[in-house]
Design an enzyme around this catalytic site. Structure first.
Site, short mmCIF file in Angstrom:
data_model
loop_
_atom_site.label_atom_id
_atom_site.label_comp_id
_atom_site.label_asym_id
_atom_site.label_seq_id
_atom_site.Cartn_x
_atom_site.Cartn_y
_atom_site.Cartn_z
CG ASP A 1 117.19 29.61 49.04
OD1 ASP A 1 117.51 30.65 48.43
OD2 ASP A 1 116.04 29.38 49.40
CG ASP B 1 105.35 25.20 51.47
OD1 ASP B 1 106.03 26.25 51.55
OD2 ASP B 1 105.82 24.13 51.02
CG HIS C 1 109.28 27.05 51.35
ND1 HIS C 1 108.52 26.52 50.34
CD2 HIS C 1 110.01 28.04 50.76
CE1 HIS C 1 108.77 27.15 49.22
NE2 HIS C 1 109.68 28.08 49.45
CD GLU D 1 109.70 22.80 50.31
OE1 GLU D 1 108.81 23.51 50.82
OE2 GLU D 1 109.88 22.70 49.08
C1 GLP Z 1 111.64 30.06 46.76
C2 GLP Z 1 112.81 30.44 47.66
C3 GLP Z 1 112.35 31.06 48.95
C4 GLP Z 1 111.35 32.16 48.66
C5 GLP Z 1 110.15 31.54 47.98
C6 GLP Z 1 109.02 32.52 47.73
O1 GLP Z 1 111.10 28.83 47.05
N1 GLP Z 1 113.63 29.32 47.98
O2 GLP Z 1 113.47 31.57 49.67
O3 GLP Z 1 110.99 32.81 49.84
O4 GLP Z 1 110.60 31.03 46.72
O5 GLP Z 1 109.18 33.20 46.53
P1 GLP Z 1 108.27 34.41 46.07
O6 GLP Z 1 108.79 35.58 46.82
O7 GLP Z 1 108.50 34.50 44.61
O8 GLP Z 1 106.87 34.08 46.44
#
Ligand code: GLP
Length: 263
Positions: free
Chosen positions: A70, A140, A142, A147
Site C-alpha cells: 500500500d 482493527d 486491517h 479497513e
Molecule cells: C498500516 C499499514 C498496514 C500495517 C499496519 C500495522 O496501517 N497500512 O499494512 O499492517 O499499519 O502497522 P504496525 O506494524 O506498525 O502495527
C-alpha cells in the site's frame, strides 16, 4: 492455517526471515521469486534480519521482484512517511543485490489512481502472481489498508482510512491524526489471498483482539484478516503477547501442531 507462536518479537522476526529466505533459496533460478511486502513497525525486525542474511551471503535478492501492499495517496516518495521512503530506508537500501527495477510500490502521487491500481494488478498477474505475501495487520485487523467491511474479494484500489487508523498512525505524523492522509492506495484482500503463500506478522498485546478474531472468529468483513482462513497456505507468525485473547485450547493446539512440524 498455521499459527507459529514465538516467545517474543525478535524470535518471531527471525523465524519469519528464515522462512522467507528458505523460500527464496528453494525457488527455481529461471524465474523470479515474487515477494509481497508490508510497511509498519511489525516487519522492521524481519527486514533487519533479511538484510543481515543478505550481507552474510545466506540469501540473494538478485532474482526477487517485490510488490508493496500500500501507499498513502497524496504523499510524494521523498516524504519521510511515504511507504516508498519507508521501504528504502528500512530495507532496500540495506540489501547488496536488490535491483531497483524489481521494486514495485504504488505511486501515491499518480494522476489517475484507478489506472495506477489496475496497472499494479496487471503487473502482478504478468509475473504469474505473488509467490509469498508477507503482511502485518492493524489493531482493527486491517490487512494492507483494507479497513473493516472492505470486501473480502477486493482488488487493488483506493481506500478511505477510518478515524481509528488515522489516530493509530498519527504517531508518525507528529501525533496529529489530521495530518495522516485520508486515503491510500492498497492491494485488495483477494490480491493477498490469491498469492501462493501468505505470511502475516502479528505481535504485541495491542493486536491480541485482532489475532483472536483472525483465528477463532468466523470469516467476516469486520476483521478483514479473517479471510486468511479461506487460504490454503496461510501462516500467522506471532509473539506471546499477541496471544493474550486466544483460548488456552487454541494456544495449546497450535503449539502442538508446530512441535509436530519440527519432528
Ligand atoms: C498500516 C499499514 C498496514 C500495517 C499496519 C500495522 O496501517 N497500512 O499494512 O499492517 O499499519 O502497522 P504496525 O506494524 O506498525 O502495527
Amino acid at each position: 492455517m498455521r499459527v507459529v507462536i514465538q516467545e517474543n518479537y525478535d524470535k518471531m522476526c527471525k523465524w519469519a526471515a528464515n522462512y522467507i529466505a528458505a523460500k527464496i533459496n528453494a525457488h527455481p533460478a529461471d524465474k523470479p521469486f515474487v515477494l509481497g511486502l508490508p510497511t509498519g513497525s511489525s516487519p522492521i525486525g524481519v527486514y533487519r534480519e533479511l538484510a543481515r542474511m543478505n550481507h552474510a551471503g545466506e540469501v540473494s535478492f538478485a532474482n526477487v521482484v517485490t510488490f508493496n501492499m500500500d501507499e498513502y495517496l497524496g504523499l510524494p516518495r521523498e516524504h519521510d512517511q511515504s511507504y516508498w521512503y519507508f521501504m528504502h530506508d528500512n530495507f532496500f537500501n540495506h540489501l547488496v543485490d536488490m535491483k531497483p527495477e524489481n521494486i514495485n510500490i504504488l505511486n501515491g502521487m499518480c494522476e489517475d489512481p484507478e489506472a495506477e491500481c489496475a496497472a499494479y494488478e496487471a503487473k502482478i498477474a504478468s509475473y504469474g502472481g505473488i509467490d509469498l505475501f508477507m503482511g502485518g495487520i492493524g489493531v482493527d485487523g486491517h490487512l494492507a489498508f483494507n479497513e473493516p467491511f472492505t470486501s473480502l474479494t477486493s482488488r487493488t484500489g483506493v481506500r478511505v482510512l477510518t478515524s481509528d487508523t488515522r489516530i493509530v498512525n498519527g504517531r508518525f505524523f507528529g501525533n496529529d491524526p489530521e495530518k495522516v492522509p485520508a486515503k491510500a492506495l492498497s492491494v485488495g484482500i483477494a490480491t493477498v489471498t490469491d498469492s501462493k503463500e501468505v505470511l502475516i506478522l502479528i505481535n504485541g498485546h495491542n493486536k491480541a483482539r485482532a489475532l483472536a478474531a483472525s483465528v477463532e472468529g468466523g470469516v467476516s468483513q469486520k476483521w478483514t484478516c479473517s479471510a486468511l482462513q479461506m487460504h490454503p497456505a496461510a501462516i500467522i507468525a506471532c509473539d506471546e503477547p499477541a496471544c493474550g485473547e486466544l483460548t488456552v485450547d487454541t494456544y495449546k493446539y497450535f503449539l502442538d501442531i508446530e512441535k509436530a512440524e519440527r519432528l
